[in-house]
Design a protein around this motif. Structure first.
Motif, PDB file in Angstrom:
ATOM      1  N   ILE A  22     -28.696  67.626-104.487  1.00 33.88           N
ATOM      2  CA  ILE A  22     -27.448  68.112-105.086  1.00 33.88           C
ATOM      3  C   ILE A  22     -27.694  68.975-106.316  1.00 33.88           C
ATOM      4  N   THR A  23     -28.776  68.709-107.023  1.00 37.33           N
ATOM      5  CA  THR A  23     -29.062  69.484-108.238  1.00 37.33           C
ATOM      6  C   THR A  23     -29.415  70.931-107.917  1.00 37.33           C
ATOM      7  N   LEU A  24     -29.681  71.229-106.663  1.00 32.83           N
ATOM      8  CA  LEU A  24     -30.023  72.595-106.249  1.00 32.83           C
ATOM      9  C   LEU A  24     -28.802  73.361-105.730  1.00 32.83           C
ATOM     10  N   LYS A  25     -27.635  72.695-105.709  1.00 32.13           N
ATOM     11  CA  LYS A  25     -26.461  73.273-105.064  1.00 32.13           C
ATOM     12  C   LYS A  25     -25.300  73.415-106.041  1.00 32.13           C
ATOM     13  N   GLU A  26     -24.454  74.393-105.764  1.00 27.14           N
ATOM     14  CA  GLU A  26     -23.220  74.565-106.534  1.00 27.14           C
ATOM     15  C   GLU A  26     -22.140  75.098-105.601  1.00 27.14           C
ATOM     16  N   ASN A  27     -20.916  75.112-106.067  1.00 26.95           N
ATOM     17  CA  ASN A  27     -19.780  75.597-105.277  1.00 26.95           C
ATOM     18  C   ASN A  27     -19.639  74.845-103.951  1.00 26.95           C
ATOM     19  N   LEU A  28     -19.788  73.539-104.005  1.00 26.36           N
ATOM     20  CA  LEU A  28     -19.655  72.720-102.793  1.00 26.36           C
ATOM     21  C   LEU A  28     -18.219  72.799-102.277  1.00 26.36           C
ATOM     22  N   ALA A  29     -18.086  72.935-100.974  1.00 27.25           N
ATOM     23  CA  ALA A  29     -16.775  72.960-100.325  1.00 27.25           C
ATOM     24  C   ALA A  29     -16.898  72.253 -98.984  1.00 27.25           C
ATOM     25  N   PRO A  30     -15.863  71.541 -98.562  1.00 32.23           N
ATOM     26  CA  PRO A  30     -15.943  70.853 -97.274  1.00 32.23           C
ATOM     27  C   PRO A  30     -16.002  71.854 -96.117  1.00 32.23           C
ATOM     28  N   VAL A  31     -16.635  71.426 -95.045  1.00 29.48           N
ATOM     29  CA  VAL A  31     -16.657  72.220 -93.823  1.00 29.48           C
ATOM     30  C   VAL A  31     -15.239  72.260 -93.281  1.00 29.48           C
ATOM     31  N   THR A  32     -14.812  73.408 -92.800  1.00 25.90           N
ATOM     32  CA  THR A  32     -13.418  73.549 -92.376  1.00 25.90           C
ATOM     33  C   THR A  32     -13.223  73.464 -90.869  1.00 25.90           C
ATOM     34  N   TYR A  33     -14.294  73.428 -90.106  1.00 24.26           N
ATOM     35  CA  TYR A  33     -14.091  73.288 -88.664  1.00 24.26           C
ATOM     36  C   TYR A  33     -14.065  71.811 -88.288  1.00 24.26           C
ATOM     37  N   SER A  34     -13.571  71.543 -87.083  1.00 19.29           N
ATOM     38  CA  SER A  34     -13.339  70.167 -86.660  1.00 19.29           C
ATOM     39  C   SER A  34     -14.123  69.829 -85.395  1.00 19.29           C
ATOM     40  N   VAL A  35     -14.052  68.581 -85.020  1.00 20.35           N
ATOM     41  CA  VAL A  35     -14.669  68.135 -83.769  1.00 20.35           C
ATOM     42  C   VAL A  35     -14.067  68.912 -82.597  1.00 20.35           C
ATOM     43  N   GLU A  36     -12.790  69.178 -82.662  1.00 24.82           N
ATOM     44  CA  GLU A  36     -12.135  69.947 -81.595  1.00 24.82           C
ATOM     45  C   GLU A  36     -12.703  71.362 -81.519  1.00 24.82           C
ATOM     46  N   ASP A  37     -13.020  71.945 -82.665  1.00 25.83           N
ATOM     47  CA  ASP A  37     -13.646  73.274 -82.680  1.00 25.83           C
ATOM     48  C   ASP A  37     -15.048  73.231 -82.072  1.00 25.83           C
ATOM     49  N   ILE A  38     -15.786  72.169 -82.387  1.00 27.85           N
ATOM     50  CA  ILE A  38     -17.124  72.006 -81.824  1.00 27.85           C
ATOM     51  C   ILE A  38     -17.038  71.995 -80.305  1.00 27.85           C
ATOM     52  N   ALA A  39     -16.059  71.287 -79.779  1.00 24.60           N
ATOM     53  CA  ALA A  39     -15.909  71.145 -78.326  1.00 24.60           C
ATOM     54  C   ALA A  39     -15.647  72.484 -77.650  1.00 24.60           C
ATOM     55  N   LYS A  40     -15.162  73.463 -78.390  1.00 20.72           N
ATOM     56  CA  LYS A  40     -14.873  74.784 -77.815  1.00 20.72           C
ATOM     57  C   LYS A  40     -16.110  75.687 -77.765  1.00 20.72           C
ATOM     58  N   THR A  41     -17.177  75.325 -78.468  1.00 22.08           N
ATOM     59  CA  THR A  41     -18.385  76.151 -78.426  1.00 22.08           C
ATOM     60  C   THR A  41     -19.123  75.877 -77.126  1.00 22.08           C
ATOM     61  N   ARG A  42     -19.848  76.881 -76.680  1.00 19.01           N
ATOM     62  CA  ARG A  42     -20.548  76.751 -75.403  1.00 19.01           C
ATOM     63  C   ARG A  42     -21.914  76.085 -75.580  1.00 19.01           C
ATOM     64  N   ALA A  43     -22.200  75.173 -74.687  1.00 20.43           N
ATOM     65  CA  ALA A  43     -23.550  74.640 -74.515  1.00 20.43           C
ATOM     66  C   ALA A  43     -24.002  75.181 -73.175  1.00 20.43           C
ATOM     67  N   VAL A  44     -25.097  75.912 -73.162  1.00 20.54           N
ATOM     68  CA  VAL A  44     -25.488  76.628 -71.947  1.00 20.54           C
ATOM     69  C   VAL A  44     -26.973  76.465 -71.641  1.00 20.54           C
ATOM     70  N   THR A  45     -27.307  76.635 -70.375  1.00 13.21           N
ATOM     71  CA  THR A  45     -28.692  76.856 -69.983  1.00 13.21           C
ATOM     72  C   THR A  45     -28.789  78.352 -69.684  1.00 13.21           C
ATOM     73  N   SER A  53     -15.176  59.242 -84.995  1.00 12.35           N
ATOM     74  CA  SER A  53     -15.361  57.937 -84.364  1.00 12.35           C
ATOM     75  C   SER A  53     -14.771  56.832 -85.237  1.00 12.35           C
ATOM     76  N   GLU A  54     -15.006  56.917 -86.531  1.00 14.27           N
ATOM     77  CA  GLU A  54     -14.467  55.926 -87.463  1.00 14.27           C
ATOM     78  C   GLU A  54     -12.943  55.924 -87.434  1.00 14.27           C
ATOM     79  N   SER A  55     -12.333  57.110 -87.422  1.00 12.82           N
ATOM     80  CA  SER A  55     -10.867  57.171 -87.385  1.00 12.82           C
ATOM     81  C   SER A  55     -10.344  56.636 -86.053  1.00 12.82           C
TER      82      SER A  55
END
Length: 122
Positions: free
Chosen positions: A20-43, A95-97
């Protein structure tokens, strides 16, 4: 900066600075699990003849988390390790929610079963 067009094998831990001492301007990630599901996993087959592989598409991730997509169009790279950790955290939270919601619903079902039993006895 190291470029390797082939397979890279390493033994031992692979670490990335994260204190943490190496970082500044921390902000939460704004994408969600639902957004992850929309990305492609491909061979796929590498066009340069390296053979078959599996993965994701950098361009799919750029709108979600551009900080982890590097390079210019036609030569994009993706920071798979960081994306994996961020996604792991998001999935654990989801999962927790879900566990909390399941407990609420189980309690509600128990209440309704008791109410149903009470009504049957009348």
């Amino acid at each position: 900066y190291i470029t390797n067009a082939g397979t890279f094998v390493s033994t031992g831990d692979q670490t990335i600075s994260s204190d943490i001492t190496l970082k500044e301007n921390l902000a939460p990630v704004t994408y969600s699990v639902e957004d992850i599901a929309k990305t492609r996993a491909v061979t796929f087959d590498w066009k340069d003849g390296r053979g078959k592989s599996a993965g994701s598409i950098a361009q799919d991730w750029k709108p979600l988390i551009p900080e982890l997509v590097h390079g210019e169009e036609g030569n994009r790279t993706l920071a798979y390790g960081q994306i994996a950790w961020v996604n792991t955290i998001l999935l654990a939270r989801k999962s927790e929610s879900h566990e909390e919601r399941i407990k609420e619903l189980e309690a509600r079902v128990a209440e309704l079963e008791m109410e149903n039993e009470r009504l049957r006895m009348n």
